[in-house]
Design an enzyme around this catalytic site. Structure first.
Site, PDB file in Angstrom:
ATOM      1  N   THR A 185      -0.318  -6.154  16.175  1.00  0.00           N
ATOM      2  CA  THR A 185       0.967  -5.452  16.306  1.00  0.00           C
ATOM      3  C   THR A 185       1.449  -4.851  14.986  1.00  0.00           C
ATOM      4  OG1 THR A 185       2.170  -7.530  15.949  1.00  0.00           O
ATOM      5  CG2 THR A 185       1.708  -6.903  18.238  1.00  0.00           C
ATOM      6  N   GLY A 186       0.745  -5.119  13.886  1.00  0.00           N
ATOM      7  CA  GLY A 186       1.147  -4.578  12.580  1.00  0.00           C
ATOM      8  C   GLY A 186       0.583  -3.189  12.339  1.00  0.00           C
TER       9      GLY A 186
ATOM     10  N   CYS B  95      -6.149  -2.241  -1.058  1.00  0.00           N
ATOM     11  CA  CYS B  95      -6.167  -0.815  -0.682  1.00  0.00           C
ATOM     12  C   CYS B  95      -6.381   0.095  -1.890  1.00  0.00           C
ATOM     13  CB  CYS B  95      -4.878  -0.456   0.057  1.00  0.00           C
ATOM     14  SG  CYS B  95      -3.379  -1.089  -0.696  1.00  0.00           S
TER      15      CYS B  95
ATOM     16  N   GLY C 234       2.003   0.348   2.188  1.00  0.00           N
ATOM     17  CA  GLY C 234       1.277  -0.779   1.626  1.00  0.00           C
ATOM     18  C   GLY C 234       2.065  -2.070   1.689  1.00  0.00           C
TER      19      GLY C 234
ATOM     20  N   LYS D  23      -5.491  -7.552  -9.253  1.00  0.00           N
ATOM     21  CA  LYS D  23      -6.437  -7.374  -8.144  1.00  0.00           C
ATOM     22  C   LYS D  23      -7.362  -6.189  -8.397  1.00  0.00           C
ATOM     23  CE  LYS D  23      -3.238  -9.035  -4.553  1.00  0.00           C
ATOM     24  NZ  LYS D  23      -2.327  -8.560  -3.478  1.00  0.00           N
TER      25      LYS D  23
ATOM     26  N   HIS E 162      -2.058   6.416  -0.875  1.00  0.00           N
ATOM     27  CA  HIS E 162      -2.016   5.947  -2.256  1.00  0.00           C
ATOM     28  C   HIS E 162      -2.704   6.974  -3.156  1.00  0.00           C
ATOM     29  CE1 HIS E 162      -0.415   2.301  -0.843  1.00  0.00           C
ATOM     30  NE2 HIS E 162      -1.392   1.448  -1.132  1.00  0.00           N
TER      31      HIS E 162
END
Length: 343
Positions: A11-12, A130, A161, A214, A242
């Site tokens: 659902t996201g 991402c 994001g 990251k 992005h």
């Protein structure tokens, strides 16, 4: 005989994109199951021209499921991915929960496809951050040609994001500014509408944010541990896409023209780089697209063997959902899974 695929977090934003891309690319699935938390049970999500009713992750039996595409956050992944993997179902996880584990492959298919074989350690494969995904797609062919020593990257990251809440906050704040209403910060630390925020994720002891760390750690793991990487990550008032300003120092000489030629032939890359008004790509043009777009390729006159470039991609696709499904396609194409009839 096809595969049975479960999408956790259906659902996201990213989960819905995963369902779209599975259908778009004709993934060989006999059955696709949409899963989410108990509170989303019964919600309907689209899958091509079908509608799937969301089932509860808590009560779903993964026996007989081949692939689990997971986009439900780190805490859910830590709890569920090992349990799902123990059932013989390969988990492709979009969170940061397993990216830095030595026995879990971190994979971008255009960059390190062979690493996918390591999934047999724990039946878990990690999807990168991402920002890192699009960065390494652009860096890999250049590294193969001239060996990268150092990368300095500044990211300009869209609010998607940060999930649906981030997109809602930009929309609500923008509307409030236009009608002179007060704005409220819930998802971001400062107002994002008509502003930029040099802060993504939590701060670390050295003053970097976790997002910046990251990019460094994942680039090293996937591309080359010897590359030095430094990053400044910035949230910008863009809904999807992005962007990254990238400065690269190489061991060997490479010209801007050589770089353009290499990137034009590289998998996943699309070069749009004309020295004229509008001869470059911006995030709005990449929304809904699969490629990593590269523009503004030019030599750095302050550096021996240095280049600058501008890298843009749809963060919900190449940065998340598309990359996960490309990993699943790798497993299928390399015959690393045994096809099962849908249960």
């Amino acid at each position: 005989m096809g595969y049975k695929v479960a999408v956790v977090g259906a659902t996201g934003n990213v989960g819905r994109e995963m369902l779209n891309i599975l259908e778009e690319r004709g993934f060989p699935a006999d059955e696709v199951v949409a899963l989410a938390s108990r509170r989303s049970q019964g919600t309907e999500v689209s899958f091509g021209d079908k509608t799937l009713k969301v089932k509860s992750l808590d009560s779903y039996d993964f026996s007989g499921t081949d692939i689990c595409l997971m986009s439900a956050g780190g805490s859910v992944a830590k709890e569920w991915a090992p349990r799902i993997g123990a059932k013989g179902c390969v988990v492709i996880d979009n969170s940061s929960a397993f990216r830095y584990d030595a026995d879990v492959p971190l994979v971008v298919p255009e960059v390190n496809a062979d690493a996918v074989k390591g999934f047999t350690n724990r039946y878990i494969i990690a999807n990168p951050n991402c920002s890192t995904a699009q960065l390494v797609v652009a860096l890999k062919p250049l590294h193969d040609r001239a060996t990268i020593k150092r990368v300095v990257v500044s990211t300009y990251q869209s609010v998607s994001g940060a999930g649906k809440e981030g997109m809602d906050e930009l929309f609500e704040q923008s509307r409030a500014v236009f009608v002179a209403d007060p704005t409220t910060n819930r998802k971001f630390t400062k107002r994002i509408a008509f502003n930029v925020i040099p802060h993504i994720d939590v701060f670390m002891e050295d003053g970097s944010t976790k997002e910046e760390w990251k990019v460094m750690a994942e680039t090293k793991k996937m591309l080359d541990p010897k590359i030095k990487v430094t990053c400044t990550a910035v949230r910008v008032p863009v809904f999807i896409g992005h962007s990254e300003a990238v400065n690269i120092e190489f061991e060997k000489p490479i010209t801007a023209e050589e770089a353009r030629d290499i990137l034009r032939e590289a998998p996943g890359c699309l070069v749009i780089d004309k020295h004229e008004d509008g001869g470059y790509v911006t995030p709005i043009e990449t929304a809904g697209e699969d490629a990593t777009y590269i523009s503004r390729i030019r030599e750095d006159q302050t550096l021996e063997n240095g280049l600058n470039m501008w890298v843009v991609a749809d963060n919900l696709r190449k940065g998340a959902a598309l990359n996960a499904i490309q990993i699943a396609e790798l497993l299928v194409n390399r015959k690393l899974l045994g096809a099962k009839a849908a249960a």
